[in-house]
Write a protein that holds these residues in place. Structure first.
Motif, PDB file in Angstrom:
ATOM      1  N   THR A 134      96.945  60.372   3.099  1.00  0.00           N
ATOM      2  CA  THR A 134      96.037  61.038   4.036  1.00  0.00           C
ATOM      3  C   THR A 134      94.917  61.763   3.280  1.00  0.00           C
ATOM      4  O   THR A 134      93.741  61.671   3.638  1.00  0.00           O
ATOM      5  CB  THR A 134      96.818  62.047   4.902  1.00  0.00           C
ATOM      6  N   LEU A 135      95.309  62.464   2.215  1.00  0.00           N
ATOM      7  CA  LEU A 135      94.301  63.187   1.443  1.00  0.00           C
ATOM      8  C   LEU A 135      93.375  62.228   0.691  1.00  0.00           C
ATOM      9  O   LEU A 135      92.171  62.494   0.553  1.00  0.00           O
ATOM     10  CB  LEU A 135      94.988  64.157   0.479  1.00  0.00           C
ATOM     11  N   ALA A 136      93.903  61.103   0.224  1.00  0.00           N
ATOM     12  CA  ALA A 136      93.056  60.108  -0.435  1.00  0.00           C
ATOM     13  C   ALA A 136      92.044  59.535   0.560  1.00  0.00           C
ATOM     14  O   ALA A 136      90.871  59.326   0.230  1.00  0.00           O
ATOM     15  CB  ALA A 136      93.913  58.988  -1.025  1.00  0.00           C
ATOM     16  N   ASN A 137      92.494  59.306   1.794  1.00  0.00           N
ATOM     17  CA  ASN A 137      91.588  58.815   2.830  1.00  0.00           C
ATOM     18  C   ASN A 137      90.508  59.852   3.115  1.00  0.00           C
ATOM     19  O   ASN A 137      89.338  59.509   3.297  1.00  0.00           O
ATOM     20  CB  ASN A 137      92.387  58.494   4.101  1.00  0.00           C
ATOM     21  N   PHE A 194      86.430  59.572   2.652  1.00  0.00           N
ATOM     22  CA  PHE A 194      85.484  59.954   3.705  1.00  0.00           C
ATOM     23  C   PHE A 194      84.410  60.888   3.144  1.00  0.00           C
ATOM     24  O   PHE A 194      83.217  60.704   3.378  1.00  0.00           O
ATOM     25  CB  PHE A 194      86.245  60.628   4.856  1.00  0.00           C
ATOM     26  N   LEU A 195      84.839  61.882   2.369  1.00  0.00           N
ATOM     27  CA  LEU A 195      83.884  62.826   1.796  1.00  0.00           C
ATOM     28  C   LEU A 195      82.950  62.139   0.796  1.00  0.00           C
ATOM     29  O   LEU A 195      81.776  62.500   0.684  1.00  0.00           O
ATOM     30  CB  LEU A 195      84.622  63.995   1.147  1.00  0.00           C
ATOM     31  N   ALA A 196      83.436  61.148   0.081  1.00  0.00           N
ATOM     32  CA  ALA A 196      82.573  60.396  -0.836  1.00  0.00           C
ATOM     33  C   ALA A 196      81.497  59.638  -0.068  1.00  0.00           C
ATOM     34  O   ALA A 196      80.344  59.558  -0.501  1.00  0.00           O
ATOM     35  CB  ALA A 196      83.416  59.438  -1.676  1.00  0.00           C
ATOM     36  N   TRP A 197      81.880  59.071   1.085  1.00  0.00           N
ATOM     37  CA  TRP A 197      80.882  58.376   1.918  1.00  0.00           C
ATOM     38  C   TRP A 197      79.835  59.365   2.426  1.00  0.00           C
ATOM     39  O   TRP A 197      78.647  59.063   2.465  1.00  0.00           O
ATOM     40  CB  TRP A 197      81.548  57.684   3.098  1.00  0.00           C
TER      41      TRP A 197
END
Length: 117
Positions: A18-21, A25-28
């Motif tokens: 979940t945290l990797a996802n 998202f934050l990288a996008w």
């Protein structure tokens, strides 16, 4: 704030995934902000590299791509969360090749403008 209905479906995924996802998202989002900053910088400081109309079109194009990417990042994050909750494979996204094509096209256009300007 009420939770969306899909958060009660399936099983909670491992926190690490979940945290990797969420990091993805934050990288996008960071990428979208970088594209927006590039468009603003191009509009404000690129007075000598080419025709002004082309600079404005490129700057507006970068801003539009940044806006679309911001929205797409949420859609992608949500789809990944749902897939993980149901134990399915992560969905394929067309965003990666499209973003690569936009970066290539934008960089090539700016390079040509610099060479000809």
């Amino acid at each position: 704030m009420a939770q969306p209905r899909w958060r009660s479906e399936g099983e909670d995924p491992d926190y690490r995934f979940t945290l990797a996802n969420e990091r993805t998202f934050l990288a996008w989002i960071r990428t979208a902000l970088a594209l927006l900053a590039g468009g603003v910088l191009l509009f404000e400081f690129a007075s000598t590299i080419g025709p002004r109309v082309l600079v404005v079109v490129l700057a507006v194009g970068l801003a539009v791509v940044a806006a679309v990417l911001g929205g797409l990042s949420y859609v992608r994050w949500r789809a990944n969360e749902i897939a993980m909750r149901h134990g399915r494979a992560l969905p394929y996204s067309i965003a990666v090749p499209v973003l690569a094509a936009v970066a290539l096209l934008g960089a090539a256009t700016i390079a040509v403008m610099i060479l000809l300007g």
